[in-house]
Design a protein around this motif. Structure first.
Motif: not given
Length: 301
Positions: A132-138, A167-170
């Motif tokens: 998910w860090l990859f999903f959220y990367t700007p 985002c963390v909740t998702l």
């Protein structure tokens, strides 16, 4: 002469009890060593100061709890955790129930759907957070690619205090829903098929059958899932550590992550012990309320 037949059964009972306790002994040793004793030691440590170098710990009474009450970061973590729990608990349980009802029906690809829903559960939490860090990367993350294709402006999802906690909740909902689905699916498969047949004969709709038959019969499972969901909502630390490290500006700092920072980043063992005691007491009280109060209301009569 009559004492012999009486003593023999008693001796057999005593020997059986001794055998049973010997079988339970390894589990009891592990339970006491890694659960009860650490909890008692933490309670004692919460009344002492943190040892510094050659200076031993000293009795400070309720000073650590006073520091906790006056700590604004602690109360920020409490508010964040309540928001996080209020979102993850109902949404993960509701999503799990919907998925279980769907994959319980006769449809093509049912085995694949079950596997797809359950896969996030078996993934390590660190791996999930990195995905998910990859999903959220700007700029080049997957979410940014989608919003860019729709003509929407770029956004730092984890760097904005207004969206970081959501985002963390998702991520937590995505991981936990599949786990809870397994319990609901198992409960659905234990229901008597004649109930559905009788409802169909009476002309009951699917929604009426779910509301009047399935949902009441699933309440014991819902209670079990609810207890697990509450505990999980207050013990999350892995995702926060990988995704945001509590930032920005403590916007995603949850109680357990704040406890980790106090104990292992600032090395304040006494204050960390006080936070641990409060967290354990709150979770134990909620669990006892759920089991002894809600349990009387969940069984279908």
């Amino acid at each position: 002469m009559a004492a012999g037949p009486i003593l023999a059964p008693r001796a057999a009972v005593s020997q059986g009890a001794l055998h049973a306790w010997l079988l339970l002994l390894p589990a009891l040793v592990l339970l006491v060593s890694f659960t009860h004793w650490p909890a008692l030691a933490t309670l004692v440590d919460s009344f002492f100061s943190t040892p510094r170098g050659s200076r031993p710990a000293q009795w400070v009474g309720l000073e650590n709890y006073q520091v906790m009450v006056e700590d604004p970061v602690f109360w920020q973590a409490v508010r964040n955790n309540l928001w996080f729990a209020g979102a993850t608990i109902p949404l993960s349980i509701g999503l799990a129930l919907v998925m279980a009802l769907w994959v319980n029906e006769r449809l093509s690809g049912r085995a694949f759907l079950r596997m797809a829903y359950f896969t996030p559960t078996v993934l390590p939490m660190i791996a999930v957070a990195n995905i998910w860090l990859f999903f959220y990367t700007p700029q080049y993350g997957l979410l940014e690619q989608i919003t860019g294709a729709l003509g929407l402006p770029s956004h730092n999802w984890l760097g904005d205090p207004s969206t970081a906690l959501a985002c963390v909740t998702l991520v937590a909902i995505w991981k936990e829903a599949g786990f809870f689905m397994i319990f609901y699916l198992a409960a659905l498969q234990t229901l008597n098929p004649s109930l559905k047949e009788a409802a169909a004969i009476e002309g009951a709709s699917r929604w009426y059958y779910f509301r009047r038959v399935q949902w009441p019969l699933l309440m014991p499972t819902t209670l079990f899932v609810l207890v697990n969901a509450v505990v999980n909502a207050f013990r999350l630390v892995d995702h926060v550590f990988i995704l945001t490290r509590g930032g920005p500006d403590n916007a995603t700092s949850l109680l357990l992550y704040h406890l980790y920072e106090v104990g292992f980043k600032f090395w304040d063992a006494g204050y960390a012990a006080a936070i641990t005691v409060v967290l354990v007491v709150v979770l134990a009280s909620v669990a006892l309320f759920q089991f002894f109060v809600l349990d009387k209301r969940v069984h279908y009569k």
